[in-house]
Write an enzyme that holds these catalytic residues in place. Structure first.
Site, PDB file in Angstrom:
ATOM      1  N   HIS A 355       0.794  -1.225   0.000  1.00 30.55           N
ATOM      2  CA  HIS A 355       0.000   0.000   0.000  1.00 30.55           C
ATOM      3  C   HIS A 355       0.832   1.284   0.000  1.00 30.55           C
ATOM      4  O   HIS A 355       0.278   2.368  -0.121  1.00 30.55           O
ATOM      5  CB  HIS A 355      -0.900  -0.026   1.240  1.00 30.55           C
ATOM      6  CG  HIS A 355      -2.064   0.911   1.178  1.00 30.55           C
ATOM      7  ND1 HIS A 355      -2.418   1.616   0.042  1.00 30.55           N
ATOM      8  CD2 HIS A 355      -2.963   1.264   2.115  1.00 30.55           C
ATOM      9  CE1 HIS A 355      -3.481   2.342   0.298  1.00 30.55           C
ATOM     10  NE2 HIS A 355      -3.831   2.169   1.543  1.00 30.55           N
ATOM     11  N   TYR A 486     -12.920   6.755  10.406  1.00 27.39           N
ATOM     12  CA  TYR A 486     -12.066   7.261   9.315  1.00 27.39           C
ATOM     13  C   TYR A 486     -12.591   6.755   7.977  1.00 27.39           C
ATOM     14  O   TYR A 486     -12.961   5.579   7.836  1.00 27.39           O
ATOM     15  CB  TYR A 486     -10.626   6.802   9.518  1.00 27.39           C
ATOM     16  CG  TYR A 486      -9.695   7.043   8.347  1.00 27.39           C
ATOM     17  CD1 TYR A 486      -8.999   8.233   8.237  1.00 27.39           C
ATOM     18  CD2 TYR A 486      -9.507   6.075   7.357  1.00 27.39           C
ATOM     19  CE1 TYR A 486      -8.131   8.459   7.163  1.00 27.39           C
ATOM     20  CE2 TYR A 486      -8.657   6.290   6.284  1.00 27.39           C
ATOM     21  CZ  TYR A 486      -7.970   7.486   6.191  1.00 27.39           C
ATOM     22  OH  TYR A 486      -7.115   7.706   5.132  1.00 27.39           O
ATOM     23  N   THR A 499      -4.610  10.926  -0.290  1.00 30.88           N
ATOM     24  CA  THR A 499      -5.920  10.937   0.370  1.00 30.88           C
ATOM     25  C   THR A 499      -5.955  11.995   1.465  1.00 30.88           C
ATOM     26  O   THR A 499      -4.914  12.469   1.925  1.00 30.88           O
ATOM     27  CB  THR A 499      -6.237   9.572   1.018  1.00 30.88           C
ATOM     28  OG1 THR A 499      -5.246   9.269   2.014  1.00 30.88           O
ATOM     29  CG2 THR A 499      -6.298   8.470  -0.023  1.00 30.88           C
TER      30      THR A 499
END
Length: 817
Positions: A355, A486, A499
């Site tokens: 990621h 979140y 993001t």
């Protein structure tokens, strides 16, 4: 950092993939006052009044003392960068010391291939690899159309971090290594490694789908010949699930003595590290290099999970199966430091990806395109005039002269590791630790089929906001409080955008969940739901514009750390000039003795950085499921896909009644539909509103009872037939969110507890004992690009790469299929 990846193959004509990069704006740096105001607004609903007063005081001091100076330094720093948060964001991932499995890596589960012939492992894998290579070719030739939202182009930089990229553990931090000329893949079968080339120097395919299937069949047959006990002893992939520092030392053990610069100054036979003298082992090093530089990893699992939960677990972390004391589960058939395409024995397929360099939106485009390509290629086999997804296609390898492929190896080779005692012991401990980690987590799936995006929009709600409020209501119904939630907002409208954090909990959402759990009229409940959804939509829009609070505050925190490390001029707000009301003796100090600003030591900061409900909305019709692990010990990890007529949710936790949470969530969805129908009936004077719900006639039986507005009560229990709702329908799948407990009046419960304790209860506020502090890491003094460049330079192949790889591994004899 550059807008486009260095070393990408130049297209024959000006490419379109990165054409808009130079036109993208930088991520805005909001005014400090606006960020603090937003910070206080998202923290307030999570705190008691007393805690919020402390947070307000810390925020006011930050605005007066350290904040303006840090903000000015951040502005100066941002002027020379593509993005003010990019480097700090990479560092937050690369300094992460815990295992990436279940902590960082998400997964996608693809829908089954609609082509019957591909519903087996070998054919499905071959089809997906062909489509993936076509995607790689289009990307390298810059023929891949850029992502757009409502006609606006998005940043495409992340696509250069998908293929040929690996996370490399080093002694201090991890680094990202990318090989933009990679042309081979690595295949894992029964924890054993194989490799072969699939592209030529022009990124054209050199193998047909049939050729790939033959190679995969050969690999599977060869892997089966190794006893499971022997395979377990050489399952080196399990080391990528280790603690990063431990994995770094083990990589050194595998690679020691092979650095050409070190060999020039020392005797390779006496190369020494923490494990003592050991003879250099070039074969292990070459094996690592082949894996690290591969386009991607293909994992061919021997198991065939059946249920959605089993499939989710297999794609996220693999299975844990012990036979005669030996691990035979698929958890060892992985390499978590790279992009992995996973195909099970029965043809189910998914993606597990590292990621650090890419977000879900980028991988979603990739999996959507390859899934679409598999369908279009099948259509083209029926009708040669069927359209193609790509601007140009690779020449048919079957029609090419093999000599035109260049220096390639299309026959699979098995990587054979030279095991040493330290490595064998490390594999054993790594496997038991991963098995523990898997057992500490549970995974549940809800595939809600009663309605989806179409119905939610028809009723006037934002689908994402609607589902986010469902998470809030379900959690509140179970625990009577709200927690930090979140959701990521994509900021790829901006150069190198990643993001921003959407904080779902708001004053409006708290009011909604309280009202929803009270004995209130349906219209009132829905009105509070609309207000909460509208607030969520507003917050999402601000975050997508780069105007959230989390990334800015985190960058300010990192800037403070950087100032301390680089020994810059003292910041305002040291121990000598703090206000007299502050207890400086208890404030955490930085490494140089200067205090962190109180805003970063306050309980509000800890609360906002301890996510209990971590969510992400990512998907389209090509995906069945999407998910990830919980981000905190007491948290839930929720990946969801809002489809036209259904909602798919994958939830994970460390055994926090995950199944019960999803059951409550399903009942909430049904209850809200009942409330909406009730209000629609009243609008139409008794005529039930039509709505685009799949299976509407069958759903006539679906009713909800637990949270419906109470009517005038009469004594006694009716026994002459089934219970009916206001619409006169069966209560077959009622939305009783709390099961046998029924619903409760939160307002009355608050009054009762207040009278008993003499204090007012702050809804959703954790007690001071519940607060936990998330450990923040410091960024290294070198930039991401500098570390990456040096690492690539140090580990580059000596001599011709094709010739070097040609000698590594045992050549297999192909199986005819």
């Amino acid at each position: 950092m550059p807008s486009r990846a260095p070393g990408m193959f130049p297209p024959p004509t000006p490419g379109i993939t990165f054409a808009a990069q130079d036109k993208l704006q930088k991520l805005p740096l909001p005014p400090l006052e606006d960020t603090i105001r937003r910070y206080l607004s998202v923290v307030a609903p999570l705190q008691t009044p007393r805690e919020f007063e402390e947070t307000q005081a810390a925020a006011r001091e930050f605005l007066i003392r350290q904040g303006p100076d840090l903000h000015a330094r951040l502005q100066e720093y941002a002027a020379t960068r593509s993005s003010y948060i990019e480097q700090f964001w990479y560092d937050s991932y690369l300094n992460f010391d815990n295992p990436v499995v279940l902590n960082l890596n998400p997964f996608f589960l693809l829908e089954d291939d609609p082509t019957p012939a591909r519903n087996n492992q070998v054919n499905r894998a071959a089809s997906l690899v062909v489509s993936t290579l076509a995607f790689v070719r289009a990307l390298r030739r810059e023929e891949l159309p850029p992502d757009t939202v409502r006609g606006k182009p998005l940043c495409m930089y992340q696509y250069s971090r998908i293929f040929g990229t690996a996370r490399i553990s080093t002694e201090n931090v991890c680094v990202m290594q990318s090989d933009y000329s990679s042309k081979h893949i690595v295949v894992l079968a029964r924890s054993q490694f194989y490799w072969f080339d699939v592209l030529d120097d022009n990124s054209d395919l050199i193998m047909t789908e049939k050729d790939l299937a033959q190679n995969f069949e050969t690999i599977i047959n060869d892997a089966q010949n190794t006893p499971v006990t022997e395979a377990a002893k050489g399952a080196v992939g399990i080391l990528t699930a280790e603690n990063r520092r431990i994995w770094a030392s083990l990589r050194d053990l595998l690679s020691q003595g092979v650095d050409s610069e070190d060999l020039a100054d020392s005797d390779a036979d006496n190369a020494t590290n923490l494990h003592g003298p050991r003879k250099a082992n070039n074969n292990n090093h070459e094996c690592l290099q082949i894996i690290d530089s591969a386009l991607f990893i293909l994992c061919l699992d021997y198991s065939a999970p059946q249920t959605a939960s089993e499939l989710a677990m297999n794609m996220l972390c693999g299975t844990n199966v012990i036979e005669k004391g030996v691990q035979v589960g698929t958890c060892t058939n992985r390499w978590y430091d790279k992009l992995q395409i996973i195909v099970t024995k029965n043809g189910s397929a998914g993606i597990n990806f590292e990621h650090t360099g890419v977000d879900g939106h980028t991988i979603l485009r990739f999996v959507s395109d390859i899934y679409t390509d598999t369908i279009l290629r099948f259509a083209k086999s029926i009708n040669g005039h069927a359209p193609s997804l790509w601007a140009s296609e690779s020449p048919d390898p079957a029609q090419r002269d093999p000599t035109s492929f260049g220096d390639v190896t299309t026959t699979p080779h098995k990587l054979e590791w030279t095991m040493v005692p330290e490595l064998s012991l490390a594999l054993r401990f790594a496997e038991t630790r991963l098995a523990d980690l898997i057992h500490q987590n549970e995974f549940e799936v809800l595939e809600f089929s009663h309605y989806g995006m179409n119905y939610i929009k028809h009723m006037g709600f934002s689908p994402d906001a609607f589902v986010q409020m469902a998470f809030q209501a379900a959690y509140y119904a179970l625990y009577g409080k709200v927690e930090c939630t979140y959701e990521p907002a994509m900021t790829k409208y901006f150069l190198h955008g990643r993001t921003e954090a959407i904080r779902t909990v708001s004053e409006e959402s708290v009011a909604f969940v309280r009202k929803f759990c009270e004995d209130a009229p349906p219209k009132m409940k829905l009105e509070h739901l609309r207000r909460a959804c509208e607030k969520h939509v507003q917050t999402t829009k601000l975050c997508a514009q780069g105007l959230g609070q989390d990334r800015h505050l985190y960058a300010l925190y990192c800037m403070h750390q950087r100032c301390m490390e680089e020994d810059l001029s003292p910041l305002p707000g040291t121990a000598d000039d703090l206000p007299s009301t502050a207890d400086s003796s208890e404030s955490p100090k930085s490494t140089t003795g200067l205090e962190l600003p109180l805003i970063f030591t306050d309980r509000g900061w800890d609360k906002l950085n301890t996510t209990i409900i971590s969510t992400s909305n990512c998907g389209n019709p090509s995906l069945r499921l999407f998910g990830f692990g919980p981000t905190s010990q007491d948290g839930l990890g929720i990946g969801y896909i809002i489809k036209p007529d259904s909602i798919s949710i994958c939830a994970s936790s460390k055994h926090r009644q995950t199944h019960r949470f999803l059951e409550t969530l399903q009942n909430y969805f049904l209850e809200v539909r009942s409330l909406l129908r009730t209000t629609e009936q009243r609008k139409h004077t008794g005529t039930r509103a039509r709505s685009p719900i799949r299976g509407e006639d069958q759903d006539e039986r679906d009713r909800s009872t637990a949270f419906e507005g109470r009517k005038e009560r009469r004594s006694g229990r009716q026994v002459d037939g089934p219970r009916r709702t206001s619409e006169g329908q069966d209560d077959a799948d009622g939305g009783d969110m709390l099961g046998g407990y029924g619903y409760f009046d939160v307002g009355e419960m608050e009054i009762l507890l207040r009278d008993m304790k003499g204090t007012k209860i702050g809804l959703g506020a954790a007690s001071p004992e519940d607060g936990t502090t998330t450990q923040s890491t410091e960024d290294p003094p070198e930039t991401y690009t500098e570390i990456e460049h040096r690492h690539r330079h140090r580990n580059r192949h000596q001599g011709h790469p094709g010739q070097r790889r040609r000698e590594v591994g045992r050549k297999l004899r192909l199986t005819d299929i």
